[in-house]
Enzyme design. Sequence first.
Site, short mmCIF file in Angstrom:
data_model
loop_
_atom_site.label_atom_id
_atom_site.label_comp_id
_atom_site.label_asym_id
_atom_site.label_seq_id
_atom_site.Cartn_x
_atom_site.Cartn_y
_atom_site.Cartn_z
CG HIS A 65 -1.93 -1.13 1.17
ND1 HIS A 65 -2.56 -1.62 2.29
CD2 HIS A 65 -2.40 -1.87 0.12
CE1 HIS A 65 -3.36 -2.62 1.94
NE2 HIS A 65 -3.28 -2.79 0.64
N GLY B 215 -0.41 -10.50 12.39
CA GLY B 215 -1.18 -9.32 12.77
C GLY B 215 -2.06 -8.75 11.68
#
Length: 274
Positions: free
Chosen positions: A128, A219
């Site tokens: 991203h 995570g």
Amino acid sequence: MSFHGSKSDSAEFKSLLSKTRNVVFLTGAGCSAESGIPTFRGAGGLWRKYKATELATLDAFNTNPSLVWEFYSYRREVVLTKKPNDAHHAIAEFEKRMVKEGREVHVITQNVDGLHQTAGSKNVIELHGSLFKTRCVKCGKIEENRQSPIVPALAGKGEPQLDAVDAKIPVEELPRCSQPGCDSLVRPHVVWFGEALEYKVLEKTDEVLEACDMCLLIGTSSVVYPAAGFAPSLADRGVPVAEFNLEETPATGAFRFHFHGPAGQTLPPILLEE
């Protein structure tokens, strides 16, 4: 198999890991949350009165670049006060050991904070983008920039409180392109809502995933695509996948291992202890 990481699971996983040649870590916001990085997702994920989904768009930037740059300047400044946690360091140390043995490690991260690189990881794919890169809206030049603040006009701006007043910085004082003869406005080099991931990034990601023989999911809630589909696809192919997370995710049942708890506590013993 226990879904909470029993000793037998750890032993089996370490045995498999010792035989791998190409390991991929897929990391998400939960990995950086242990360093105190806000996620701006879900309940309480507001900056002032705005949701990230309202600010992290091209339309928002075109309409109010000053406001969007305040938001990203705030995020940059927060990250600059944080340090990689034990999970970041364990991944970086594991990579160093693997490389010495002629094996490969890649980190594919959805995070934009650069903490993997700060910890020492070398082979990092930022799906991203990065808070510390800018992209010119005119010529497309991408630059790394870790200045604090990124421009003088943003010094002391970006307070997240609900009653904070928008700075309304003139566009000429916002970050600009350094390309000779350009000097156009630049934007944060991150993938905004409604935008596709960069083709070259996806191409490299596909290449790395195709070669890997072990995947560690760290995570991530496994709900944001396309990243959410990476580990299940590997599992379908027979690649062992280990999930290190505070909670089970929609894809947990497809994975061979699940180690419950903060990755900063569960990951180092698995990766680094003999």
